[in-house]
Design an enzyme around this catalytic site. Structure first.
Site, PDB file in Angstrom:
ATOM      1  N   ASP A 132       0.682  -1.179  -0.083  1.00 27.39           N
ATOM      2  CA  ASP A 132       0.048   0.033  -0.149  1.00 27.39           C
ATOM      3  C   ASP A 132       0.868   1.124  -0.100  1.00 27.39           C
ATOM      4  OD1 ASP A 132      -2.618   1.340   0.522  1.00 27.39           O
ATOM      5  OD2 ASP A 132      -1.587   1.684   2.025  1.00 27.39           O
ATOM      6  N   GLU A 160       1.696  -0.330  -5.099  1.00 25.05           N
ATOM      7  CA  GLU A 160       0.795   0.657  -5.405  1.00 25.05           C
ATOM      8  C   GLU A 160       1.626   1.932  -5.457  1.00 25.05           C
ATOM      9  OE1 GLU A 160      -3.610   2.498  -3.645  1.00 25.05           O
ATOM     10  OE2 GLU A 160      -1.747   2.231  -2.351  1.00 25.05           O
TER      11      GLU A 160
END
Length: 694
Positions: free
Chosen positions: A345, A381
C-alpha cells in the site's frame, strides 16, 4: 511469579525467542531511559509483575526471563522524556504493544487513557496524562511458531490471474461455508470457496490487510469500523477478528489448504503508516517506544509528523532498525506464515529518501537482494500524496505495479469517450510505453478495472455519481469522477434494455482485461455482479454493502460467472495472450506477432489512430510458427452498430466465434464465419475469433 528470574539476554533476534529454559525479550529504542516488561495473567486482565530489561546494546534493550514459556502474556512500559517539541513522547503509564508481537490477547477499546496527553487540557499534546490504560489495551502473547506444512509452488507471472478480496467479505454470506467459518481465514480455504476459484480460473488470491489493525475512534463513535484494514497496529500478527481459535495456525492452515489446492496467496501490507495517527493520536506502540525513530518528523518542528500518507503519520523506513523491522516482518510472513508475495500500500513512501523517490533506495534494494523476498511476488501501489508521489513505471525490476492508467483508459473507452484508440491499444499491449524503457516485462503491469477502492464493475455501469451517504460524511468522501455511465437511469432498474446494455458493458470490460498483455486482477464479486449500491469508498462498511452476495439467482450472477470462466480458459489455452515479452510488429526476436486492424479490414494507418471519433479497433495476435493459432479480437465502443470487415489472410478460410459479449455465455453453439465476411458489431460489444488451424 517466583519461578521467573530476569537475567541479561541476547540482542538478536529482536522480539521474543523461546528455548527450553525461558524466553528472550529484545526491543529497539534509541532514546528510552528504561524499559519494563509487564507480565499478565492468562486472560490478559491482571498485571502480575514487572521486570526491568537489564541490558541495552546497540539500542536493543534485552533480558532473558528464566522459567517463562510460550503462551506468556506481556506488554512493555517505556521510560524517557516526554518532550513533544523535540519529538519524544515517552509515557510509562501507557502499556505498549511489542512491535514484534506474533499473537494477541484481550480486546482493544477506545479510551481517553490511550492518549499520552490529557485530551481535555488546553495545551493539547504538550500536557501529560498519568492514567494507566492496561485494562483496555491489547497484550502480546509469546509464541513458538512453526512453518506451514505445504511448500509454495508459485505461478509464473505470465500465467497469474489475481483475485482481490476481503477475508470477511468473501465468505460472510456464503451459505456453502459453515457458519462458524464465515468471515474467517479458514472460510477462505473452505472447499466451497476453492470450487469457486477453480470455476472462474484464477490462480492467486490477494487478501486485503490481514495484519492486526484497529478502527479509528471517529469511526467507532459513528458505529462504523475500518473494514478494509488499512490502519495497522502489529505487523507480525494475523488480525484477531479473522481467527477462529488457533492464532497463527489458523492462518497457516488457510495457506496450506490453498497451496494444496494449487493457489497462491498474496497479502496487502501497510508499512507506510500506523494507527497511531498524527500528534493528537493515541500511544499504543511505536510512538511510546521511540517516536523519534519510528516516524518521520518535521525537521523544523519535530512535534509534528510528515504526512505523506494522508493518515496522520509516515513510518520512517529510512531508519535502519525500522527498515529491519519491516524486512523481518516480510520474511516472517513468507517463511512462517507461508504467503507467496505482497501488495504494498502506498509503496512510493517505501522508496522515498530525503531527496525524494529513489528506485535504488534502501528498502527497494533490500528486497531485491534478500534471499527470501527476492523469490516472491512484490506489487507496488505506485503513488502517495507526498511530493513526487506518483511513480507509475518508476519501480525497479522485479516489481510489478498497479496500473491506474490501464483502469482509467478502459473505463473511459467503454464509457464512449472519444479520441482514445491509441491509449486503448497501448494499455492492451501491456503498457510498454510505461514499463519497457527500463527493460521490464509485461507482468510489470497489474491490469485492473476495479479494486477494493472505488466502484465495482456493476456499479460502474449503473451509477454515474457516488452514493456514500452511509459513510456519515455527507457524501463528500470518495472519488468524484469514476469514469462511469449509468446508461439512462441512476441505480437499480427493471428496464430490460438498460439491464441488457449494462450486462454487455460489464462483459466488455472483463473481456478487455483478460485479453490484455500483463497480469489481470479481478475484484472479488465482479464475476458474479456484486454491487455496493453506488458507494465508491466503502472502507467503513462491515455489512452487506461489502459482503459478497452468493445468491446464484441474483442479477447477472450465473451469466458473469460462466463468462469469466470462458475468458480464463481462453487466456490459459492460448499462450500468446500471456507472452513474457512485449509484442511488437515484425519483431524478429519474438515468436508472437500482433497487427492492429481498422473496421475496413486494413491495417491501422496513422490517420486512423488519430481519428477523434473512432471507437472501433481490432487486433490479430498469432504465433509465427506454421499452422499456429490466430486470435482476432474486435472492440466497438460506439453507440451505433458498425460493420467490421474481417481482414484477408491467405491461410484462413473460417473463423470460430470464441467470445461474443452480445451472446449468452450458457450457449454451447459453435459458430463459424467465412473469412471474407463482414461482421455487424452491436453497440458496445466485443468479439473474439479463432482461426480454423486447430
Amino acid at each position: 511469579m517466583e519461578q521467573y528470574r530476569m537475567e541479561p539476554g541476547r540482542v538478536h533476534p529482536i522480539g521474543t525467542t523461546v528455548d527450553d529454559t525461558g524466553v528472550n525479550f529484545a526491543i529497539f529504542s534509541a532514546h528510552a531511559e528504561k524499559i519494563e516488561l509487564c507480565i499478565f495473567d492468562e486472560q490478559g486482565d491482571k498485571e502480575l509483575k514487572r521486570f526491568v530489561l537489564p541490558e541495552c546494546e546497540h539500542n536493543i534493550w534485552h533480558g532473558f526471563l528464566k522459567g517463562a514459556k510460550a503462551g506468556l502474556v506481556y506488554g512493555y512500559r517505556v521510560y524517557g522524556p516526554y518532550r513533544p517539541e523535540f519529538g519524544h513522547r515517552f509515557n510509562h503509564h501507557k502499556l505498549l504493544l511489542d512491535p514484534y508481537a506474533k499473537a494477541l490477547k484481550g480486546n482493544f477499546s477506545w479510551s481517553e487513557r490511550h492518549f499520552a496527553y490529557n485530551i481535555h487540557d488546553a495545551k493539547t499534546d504538550l500536557s501529560f496524562d498519568d492514567r494507566d490504560n492496561a485494562d483496555v489495551m491489547l497484550k502480546a502473547v509469546v509464541m513458538d511458531a512453526s512453518a506451514p506444512l505445504i511448500p509454495r509452488k508459485p505461478f509464473a507471472w505470465k500465467n497469474t490471474v489475481i483475485y482481490e478480496g476481503h477475508v470477511k467479505g468473501l465468505t460472510a454470506l456464503n451459505p456453502k461455508v459453515p457458519e462458524a467459518l464465515r468471515g474467517s481465514f479458514l472460510g477462505i480455504s473452505h472447499p466451497a470457496m476453492i470450487a469457486h476459484y477453480r470455476a472462474i480460473g484464477i490462480t492467486t488470491i490477494e487478501l486485503l490487510p490481514v495484519q492486526q489493525f484497529v478502527s479509528e475512534q471517529f469511526l467507532t463513535d459513528k458505529k462504523l469500523s475500518n473494514y478494509w484494514g488499512y490502519n495497522s497496529l502489529a505487523f507480525f500478527v494475523p488480525h484477531k477478528d479473522y481467527l477462529n481459535q488457533h492464532q497463527i495456525r489458523d492462518f497457516q492452515r488457510m495457506v496450506d489448504e490453498l497451496h494444496q489446492a494449487g493457489f497462491e496467496v498474496l497479502i496487502d501490507v501497510v508499512y507506510n503508516h500506523t494507527c497511531e495517527g498524527n500528534r493528537l493520536g493515541p500511544t499504543l506502540s511505536f510512538r511510546g517506544i521511540d517516536n523519534h525513530s519510528y516516524y518521520r518528523l518535521n525537521p523544523a518542528e519535530p512535534r509534528y509528523y510528515i504526512n505523506d500518507t494522508g493518515c496522520g503519520n509516515t513510518i520512517n523506513i529510512s531508519h535502519p532498525r525500522v527498515l529491519q523491522m519491516v524486512m523481518d516482518s516480510l520474511r516472517y510472513w513468507v517463511q512462517v506464515m507461508g504467503v507467496d508475495g505482497f501488495r504494498f500500500d502506498l509503496a512510493t513512501i517505501l522508496g522515498r529518501e530525503l531527496h525524494g523517490f529513489d528506485k535504488s533506495n534502501g528498502f527497494l534494494d533490500a528486497v531485491l537482494q534478500d534471499p527470501i523476498l527476492s523469490s516472491v511476488k512484490v506489487i507496488a501501489e505506485p503513488w502517495d500524496i507526498g511530493p513526487g508521489g506518483y511513480q507509475l513505471g518508476g519501480f525497479p525490476s522485479p516489481w510489478s505495479e498497479w496500473n491506474d492508467r490501464y483502469r482509467d483508459t478502459m473505463r473511459r473507452y467503454w464509457r464512449g469517450d472519444k479520441g482514445l484508440l491509441p491509449e486503448f491499444a497501448r494499455r492492451i499491449h501491456g503498457s510498454s510505453d510505461i514499463f519497457e524503457h527500463s527493460g521490464r516485462q509485461p507482468f510489470a503491469s497489474i491490469n485492473f478495472l476495479c479494486s477494493h477502492d472505488g466502484n465495482t464493475l456493476r456499479d460502474l455501469v449503473s451509477f454515474q455519481e457516488r452514493h456514500n451517504e452511509a459513510n456519515g460524511e455527507n457524501n463528500r468522501d470518495g472519488h468524484s469522477d469514476n469514469f462511469a455511465h449509468n446508461h439512462g437511469i441512476e441505480g437499480e432498474t427493471t428496464d430490460s434494455a438498460i439491464l441488457s446494455v449494462r450486462l454487455r458493458q460489464i462483459k466488455n470490460m472483463m473481456a478487455t482485461l483478460m485479453l490484455s498483455q500483463g497480469v489481470p486482477m479481478i475484484l472479488a464479486g465482479d464475476e458474479i455482479g456484486r454491487t455496493q449500491k453506488g458507494n465508491n469508498n466503502a472502507y467503513c462498511q462491515d455489512n452487506e454493502i461489502n459482503w459478497l452476495n452468493w445468491d446464484e439467482d441474483a442479477l447477472y450472477a450465473k451469466e458473469l460467472k460462466l463468462f469469466t470462466a470462458s475468458l480464463s480458459e481462453l487466456r490459459k489455452r492460448f499462450s500468446m495472450l500471456t507472452h513474457d515479452r512485449f509484442i511488437h510488429k515484425d519483431d524478429k526476436k519474438s515468436a508472437v506477432d500482433i497487427i492492429w486492424y481498422h473496421p475496413s479490414g486494413f491495417e491501422m494507418q496513422k490517420d486512423h489512430w488519430h481519428s477523434h471519433h473512432a471507437a472501433t479497433l481490432g487486433y490479430l495476435i498469432h504465433e509465427k510458427a506454421p499452422d499456429s493459432p490466430s486470435l482476432l479480437c474486435l472492440f466497438h465502443a460506439g453507440s451505433e452498430p458498425i460493420e467490421f470487415q474481417l481482414p484477408e489472410i491467405d491461410t484462413i478460410q473460417h473463423w470460430q466465434v470464441m467470445i461474443d459479449t452480445t451472446a449468452s455465455a450458457e450457449s454451447k453453439e459453435v459458430q463459424n464465419i467465412p473469412a471474407e465476411r463482414k461482421i455487424t458489431m452491436a453497440p458496445f460489444s466485443t468479439i473474439v475469433l479463432l482461426n480454423n488451424c486447430l
